[in-house]
Scaffold this active site. Structure first.
Site, mmCIF file in Angstrom:
data_model
loop_
_atom_site.group_PDB
_atom_site.id
_atom_site.type_symbol
_atom_site.label_atom_id
_atom_site.label_comp_id
_atom_site.label_asym_id
_atom_site.label_seq_id
_atom_site.Cartn_x
_atom_site.Cartn_y
_atom_site.Cartn_z
ATOM 1 N N LYS A 1 4.048 7.478 -0.980
ATOM 2 C CA LYS A 1 3.955 6.154 -0.354
ATOM 3 C C LYS A 1 2.680 6.107 0.470
ATOM 4 C CE LYS A 1 6.526 2.421 -0.109
ATOM 5 N NZ LYS A 1 7.583 1.936 -1.026
ATOM 6 N N ASP B 1 3.825 -3.015 -2.098
ATOM 7 C CA ASP B 1 4.991 -2.995 -1.203
ATOM 8 C C ASP B 1 4.757 -4.197 -0.279
ATOM 9 O OD1 ASP B 1 7.391 -1.025 -0.537
ATOM 10 O OD2 ASP B 1 6.624 -1.684 1.399
HETATM 11 N N1 GLU Z 1 7.186 -0.472 -3.288
HETATM 12 C C1 GLU Z 1 8.196 -0.473 -4.316
HETATM 13 C C2 GLU Z 1 9.337 0.434 -3.912
HETATM 14 O O1 GLU Z 1 9.672 0.467 -2.752
HETATM 15 C C3 GLU Z 1 7.622 -0.207 -5.695
HETATM 16 C C4 GLU Z 1 6.827 1.029 -5.864
HETATM 17 C C5 GLU Z 1 6.153 1.188 -7.204
HETATM 18 O O2 GLU Z 1 6.263 0.297 -8.061
HETATM 19 O O3 GLU Z 1 5.504 2.218 -7.390
HETATM 20 O O4 GLU Z 1 9.977 1.080 -4.701
#
Ligand code: GLU
Length: 444
Positions: A125, A165
Site C-alpha cells: 500500500k 484508493d
Molecule cells: N485500494 C483498493 C483496495 O483497498 C484496490 C487496490 C488495487 O486494486 O490494487 O483493495
C-alpha cells in the site's frame, strides 16, 4: 490471546502510536489463535512474527510547485508488506490523514485480502498526506509526476503494482502512468485502474462496489435474505459507494442515504444515482448540492449521522473507523440485519463485536471489498496477455471470485469452530495460503 500475545506486544513496541495498524493486527491475531494451535511448525518458523513486519518500507519527500508559484512539500509512502504469493499489490491513498501507521494498516489488510481473491498477488500500500481537495488539474498532475519520480525506482510489473484508493482515480492513475512510462521508457502493466484505451480493464471502475454486493448477496442468501426489497444506506460517495449503489438498485434494493465527509443526504424515494455521479465524478462538488435537484431529499451536516437513518442493510464505504459502537447500536435497534464493509476497516472493534453478538450478517472489508483488487489482478493478466476481455467476461469472473471468497471464509469459520463469523473466517482463509507459501519458501 495466548500463543500470539508476544507477537502483538512486539508490534506495539516496534510501531508506537500507530493505532490503526495495532487495531488491524490485533483483530487478525485474535482470529489466528486456533491456527497457531494447530500449526506449531508455523509458530516455530516465526510466520506470525514475520507477517506483521513489512518486507520493505519506503518513505520519501515529494516536492511540487502550486499554481501560485509556492513550493509545497509532502511525504510519500510505499509499504511493500508481503510478496509470498505474488508481486506486492495495493492502492495509493492521497489524503491529509495519511501517515505510516495508516499505510501499514492498509498494507497488512491487503495481504490477506489479496490472498482471499485466489489470485497471485502479494500485499502492499502507499500514498501521501497530499490533500487533493480544491487542487487544480495542473496541481494534481505536478504532484503525481513528482510522486512517481521517486516511486518508479521501487515498483514494476513483476515487483509491485500500485492502483487507486481514496483520492486516486482514473485521472491520477493517468498522470502516474505517463510519468512512469517516460522515466522507464517502457509500456507495462505497472499500475492498475488504467484508462480503457491504454491497458485498463473493463469493469475495474465498478468492481469494488459490484463485488461488495455480490459478496453480500451470497451471505444474505445463506440466511434466506437478499437485497430485493431492502432499504439500504451507503456511506461515502466515491467510487466504491457509487457502484455499490448502482448494483443494489440492479438487485432490487433501494439506497436511501449516501454521504461525503461533510454530511449525508436522505432521499426516501431512493437516491438518483445519475445526480450523484454528475456532482461527484464530473463536477467534484459537495453532496449537499443533491437537494437542489431533488427537493424531497434532505441534507444533514455530520457524516457519521448517516447511521441514524433506519435501514435493513448498511454498506459503510467511506473510510476507516467511520462506524463506531454507538452507531452499531442504533443500526441494530432500527432493525438493520446486514452490514457489508465497502471501505477498509470502517467498523470499530466495538461495532464489529456488537454485529457478531447480535447475529447481524457481517461482511468484513478484506472479504467484502476484495472485488476491486481482484479485478486489478485480472487487469494484470490481460496486460500480460496483451489482450482484453469483454465487460461481461470480467464481471462474470468477479462474481465467481466473490462467491468463492464467501464460500472459503464461511467454511474456514466453521472448520475453526466459529460458524457464521466471517471476520474470523476471512482472516483464517486469507492467512492459510500466505503462511503455507512463506513456510515453503524458507526463513527470509
Ligand atoms: N485500494 C483498493 C483496495 O483497498 C484496490 C487496490 C488495487 O486494486 O490494487 O483493495
Amino acid at each position: 490471546m495466548k500463543i500470539l500475545a508476544d507477537v502483538m506486544e512486539q508490534v506495539i513496541k516496534r510501531n508506537p502510536n500507530e493505532t490503526e495498524f495495532h487495531q488491524a493486527v490485533s483483530e487478525v491475531l485474535e482470529s489466528l489463535e486456533p491456527v497457531a494451535e494447530k500449526h506449531p511448525e508455523w509458530v516455530k518458523a516465526g510466520i506470525f512474527s514475520r507477517i506483521v513486519e513489512p518486507e520493505r518500507q519506503v518513505v520519501f519527500r515529494v516536492t511540487w510547485v502550486d499554481d501560485n508559484g509556492n513550493v509545497q512539500v509532502n511525504r510519500g509512502f510505499r509499504v511493500q508488506f508481503n510478496s509470498a504469493i505474488g508481486p506486492y499489490k495495493g492502492g495509493l491513498r492521497l489524503h491529509p490523514s495519511v501517515n505510516i501507521g495508516i499505510i501499514k494498516f492498509l498494507g497488512f489488510e491487503q495481504i490477506l485480502k489479496n490472498s482471499l481473491t485466489g489470485l497471485p498477488i502479494g500485499g502492499g500500500k502507499g500514498g501521501s498526506d497530499f490533500d487533493p481537495k480544491g487542487k487544480s488539474d495542473g496541481e494534481i498532475m505536478r504532484f503525481c509526476q513528482n510522486f512517481m519520480f521517486e516511486l518508479s525506482r521501487h515498483i514494476g510489473e513483476n515487483t509491485d503494482v500500485p492502483a487507486g484508493d481514496i483520492g486516486v482515480g482514473g485521472r491520477e492513475i493517468g498522470y502516474l502512468f505517463g510519468m512512469y512510462k517516460k522515466i522507464r521508457n517502457e509500456f507495462t502493466g505497472v499500475l492498475t485502474g488504467k484508462g480503457l484505451d491504454w491497458g485498463g480493464s473493463l469493469a475495474r471502475t465498478e468492481a469494488t462496489g459490484y463485488g461488495l454486493c455480490y459478496f453480500m448477496e451470497e451471505a444474505l442468501n445463506a440466511k434466506g435474505k437478499s437485497f430485493k426489497g431492502a432499504t439500504v444506506s451507503v456511506s461515502g460517495s466515491g467510487n466504491v459507494a457509487i457502484y455499490a449503489t448502482q448494483k443494489v438498485h440492479q438487485l432490487g434494493g433501494k439506497v436511501v442515504a449516501m454521504s461525503d465527509s461533510n454530511g449525508y443526504i436522505y432521499d426516501p424515494e431512493g437516491i438518483k444515482l445519475d445526480t450523484i455521479q454528475r456532482l461527484k465524478e464530473i463536477e467534484r462538488q459537495r453532496i449537499s448540492k443533491y437537494v437542489d435537484f431533488h427537493p424531497n431529499a434532505t441534507y444533514t451536516e455530520g457524516c457519521s449521522n448517516i447511521w441514524n437513518v433506519k435501514c435493513d442493510i448498511a454498506l459503510p464505504s467511506a473510510t476507516q473507523n467511520e462506524l463506531d459502537g454507538e452507531a452499531a447500536k442504533t443500526l441494530i435497534a432500527n432493525g438493520c440485519y446486514a452490514v457489508g464493509e465497502g471501505a477498509n476497516m470502517p467498523s470499530t472493534p466495538e461495532a464489529v463485536e456488537l454485529f457478531i453478538e447480535n447475529k447481524v450478517v457481517f461482511g468484513p472489508a478484506k472479504a467484502a471489498n476484495a472485488g476491486g483488487v481482484a479485478t486489478s489482478a485480472l487487469e494484470m493478466s490481460q496486460n500480460s496477455m496483451r489482450y482484453s476481455w469483454s465487460f461481461e467476461e470480467v464481471d462474470a469472473k468477479l462474481k465467481n471470485i466473490m462467491a468463492n471468497i464467501y464460500k472459503n471464509a464461511s467454511e474456514a469459520a466453521k472448520e475453526y469452530g466459529q460458524e457464521d463469523n466471517l471476520v474470523a473466517g476471512a482472516n483464517i482463509a486469507g492467512f492459510l495460503k500466505v503462511a503455507s507459501a512463506m513456510y515453503s519458501q524458507g526463513i527470509l
